[in-house]
Design an enzyme around this catalytic site. Sequence first.
Site, mmCIF file in Angstrom:
data_model
loop_
_atom_site.group_PDB
_atom_site.id
_atom_site.type_symbol
_atom_site.label_atom_id
_atom_site.label_comp_id
_atom_site.label_asym_id
_atom_site.label_seq_id
_atom_site.Cartn_x
_atom_site.Cartn_y
_atom_site.Cartn_z
ATOM 1 N N GLY A 162 -54.991 72.887 -15.987
ATOM 2 C CA GLY A 162 -54.769 71.513 -15.166
ATOM 3 C C GLY A 162 -54.530 71.920 -13.749
ATOM 4 O O GLY A 162 -55.178 71.538 -12.792
ATOM 5 N N HIS A 163 -53.438 72.686 -13.502
ATOM 6 C CA HIS A 163 -52.922 73.122 -12.152
ATOM 7 C C HIS A 163 -53.996 73.985 -11.614
ATOM 8 O O HIS A 163 -54.324 73.823 -10.287
ATOM 9 C CB HIS A 163 -51.677 73.802 -12.265
ATOM 10 C CG HIS A 163 -50.405 72.981 -12.706
ATOM 11 N ND1 HIS A 163 -49.816 73.257 -13.914
ATOM 12 C CD2 HIS A 163 -49.953 72.136 -12.392
ATOM 13 C CE1 HIS A 163 -48.898 72.509 -14.135
ATOM 14 N NE2 HIS A 163 -48.604 71.735 -13.133
ATOM 15 N N GLY A 218 -52.808 65.367 -9.334
ATOM 16 C CA GLY A 218 -53.605 65.126 -10.789
ATOM 17 C C GLY A 218 -53.558 63.592 -11.210
ATOM 18 O O GLY A 218 -52.590 62.910 -10.913
#
Length: 286
Positions: free
Chosen positions: A37-38, A150
């Site tokens: 995700g990062h 995010g």
Amino acid sequence: MLETATSIPAVRAAVAAARAEGRVIGFVPTMGALHEGHVRLMEHCRDRSGFTVASIFVNPTQFGPSEDFDRYPRALEDDLDKCREAGVDLVFTPSRAEVYPRGESASTFVEVPVLSRVLEGVVRPTHFRGVATVVLSLLNIVRPDLAVFGRKDYQQQLLIRRMVEDLHLGVEIETAPTVREADGLAMSSRNRYLDPDQRRAATVLFRALEAARRLVGDGERDADRIRQILRSTIESEKTARLEYAAVADAETLEELGEVAPGRAVVALLAARFGTTRLIDNARLTE
Ligand code: PAF
């Protein structure tokens, strides 16, 4: 080549050099323990800027006294590999003293009212004050043109947008989509705390959000019925302990009575699996 910096002057010098070459400065703040995700946030940032800065700092002021600051995963070497892989140019890994020179308890804090008091803010009353303070501080250190957050931390990105607007920070805030495992679990550094049974149970967050989206897709407008499907889906998983199931305005986070046509609505969930607390969200309308 990936550069690293631990001091504020070193970050400022590297950013100034990139800016002097006419490059757009992009920034992704993180607490490390990086996952896919990062990496996507960093790639998103890299695609929109000419010089990508990431920070890795486990910020003590956003953890409550009984939360997981001490056991929060730290994996610097692996994190640096991921930054390299994602095309980051500069990683800032400050010490606590670099970010809070007077110590955390004597530091200046910034508060974003209203948005910091609902949902996560009820369970974690000092959390967003810590987040807003460290993000403001990091934005002042890096002075990027754009910063990427995010969507998984929905309330956080909303609150940061509000702070940037209220304080005229002149940085563009972008929100990148939530990245999910194949079974729907939103990627999170805290997923690594889950044992195999909890890991399996945790997919219930995504299943609940999907059930709510289907209900809205079928024409349901009553927000209580949507909350009910969120709750009952989570409660069908015996090991899950629901903390909240909200159906709220996507900008103000005000709980709604009705999902009215033309209104941007988001469903937000928090639940515990053992001692691990996870959150997730999904837009119910576009
Ligand atoms: O989302 C996070 O990882 C943190 O809250 C942030 C934005 C890096 C601030 O510490």
